[in-house]
Scaffold this motif. Structure first.
Motif, PDB file in Angstrom:
ATOM      1  N   ASP A  24       0.818  -1.213   0.000  1.00 28.35           N
ATOM      2  CA  ASP A  24       0.000   0.000   0.000  1.00 28.35           C
ATOM      3  C   ASP A  24       0.855   1.267   0.000  1.00 28.35           C
ATOM      4  OD1 ASP A  24      -2.401  -1.392  -0.065  1.00 28.35           O
ATOM      5  OD2 ASP A  24      -2.509  -1.531   2.119  1.00 28.35           O
ATOM      6  N   ALA A  70       2.260   1.687  -3.426  1.00 23.16           N
ATOM      7  CA  ALA A  70       1.185   2.129  -4.319  1.00 23.16           C
ATOM      8  C   ALA A  70       0.921   3.621  -4.142  1.00 23.16           C
ATOM      9  CB  ALA A  70      -0.087   1.329  -4.051  1.00 23.16           C
ATOM     10  N   LEU A  80       0.195   3.999  -8.369  1.00 19.27           N
ATOM     11  CA  LEU A  80      -0.327   2.815  -9.039  1.00 19.27           C
ATOM     12  C   LEU A  80      -1.236   2.037  -8.097  1.00 19.27           C
ATOM     13  CD1 LEU A  80       2.917   1.540 -10.782  1.00 19.27           C
ATOM     14  CD2 LEU A  80       1.015   2.754 -11.836  1.00 19.27           C
ATOM     15  N   HIS A  81      -2.143   1.267  -8.674  1.00 22.01           N
ATOM     16  CA  HIS A  81      -3.031   0.430  -7.877  1.00 22.01           C
ATOM     17  C   HIS A  81      -2.217  -0.721  -7.285  1.00 22.01           C
ATOM     18  CE1 HIS A  81      -6.349  -2.249  -6.854  1.00 22.01           C
ATOM     19  NE2 HIS A  81      -7.112  -1.146  -6.882  1.00 22.01           N
ATOM     20  N   PRO A  82      -2.493  -1.090  -6.037  1.00 17.43           N
ATOM     21  CA  PRO A  82      -1.739  -2.197  -5.415  1.00 17.43           C
ATOM     22  C   PRO A  82      -1.794  -3.500  -6.205  1.00 17.43           C
ATOM     23  CG  PRO A  82      -3.017  -1.035  -3.766  1.00 17.43           C
ATOM     24  CD  PRO A  82      -3.418  -0.468  -5.089  1.00 17.43           C
ATOM     25  N   GLU A  83      -2.924  -3.808  -6.827  1.00 15.46           N
ATOM     26  CA  GLU A  83      -3.007  -5.053  -7.602  1.00 15.46           C
ATOM     27  C   GLU A  83      -2.112  -5.011  -8.835  1.00 15.46           C
ATOM     28  OE1 GLU A  83      -4.301  -8.028  -6.905  1.00 15.46           O
ATOM     29  OE2 GLU A  83      -4.650  -7.109  -4.946  1.00 15.46           O
ATOM     30  N   LEU A  84      -1.924  -3.844  -9.428  1.00 13.32           N
ATOM     31  CA  LEU A  84      -1.012  -3.723 -10.563  1.00 13.32           C
ATOM     32  C   LEU A  84       0.420  -3.968 -10.108  1.00 13.32           C
ATOM     33  CD1 LEU A  84      -0.594  -3.149 -13.549  1.00 13.32           C
ATOM     34  CD2 LEU A  84      -0.522  -0.702 -12.996  1.00 13.32           C
ATOM     35  N   GLN A 132       6.245   2.817 -15.577  1.00 10.97           N
ATOM     36  CA  GLN A 132       5.185   3.711 -16.042  1.00 10.97           C
ATOM     37  C   GLN A 132       5.635   4.509 -17.266  1.00 10.97           C
ATOM     38  OE1 GLN A 132       4.440   5.478 -11.994  1.00 10.97           O
ATOM     39  NE2 GLN A 132       2.368   5.609 -12.844  1.00 10.97           N
TER      40      GLN A 132
END
Length: 98
Positions: free
Chosen positions: A15, A18, A23-27, A61
């Motif tokens: 977290d 992120a 960025l989203h944690p799942e990414l 990114q």
């Protein structure tokens, strides 16, 4: 020779990484699974990253947005950029000694 840690290693939670990278944690979890970013998983299944991972996430990114590379190509480019960094450091070191 035995070595002992005097302090806990610095690491970032998923977290925190992120939040710092945007960025989203799942990414990020997917990037770890694809070995684009080095991460470790503890016994509770939580992902931990080195502080340097934030710079790697930013690089990913930029490669994705700027060059529209897929994740396999990004892995190759990251490996090549790391190799270039090592070679440039060797050249700088060699120049100091000559």
């Amino acid at each position: 020779m035995a070595q002992y840690l005097l302090a806990r290693p610095v690491r970032l939670s998923l977290d925190t990484a992120a939040a710092r990278s945007g960025l989203h944690p799942e990414l990020i979890r997917r990037f770890v699974a694809l070995s684009l970013v080095d991460g470790t998983t503890d016994t509770h299944g939580r992902v931990w990253l080195a502080p340097s991972a934030v710079a790697t996430l930013a690089r990913i990114q930029r490669l994705r947005a700027g060059l529209s590379l897929n994740y396999a190509a990004i892995g190759l480019v990251l490996d090549l950029l790391d190799r270039i960094d090592v070679l440039e450091a060797q050249v700088r070191s060699h120049r100091r000694w000559t």
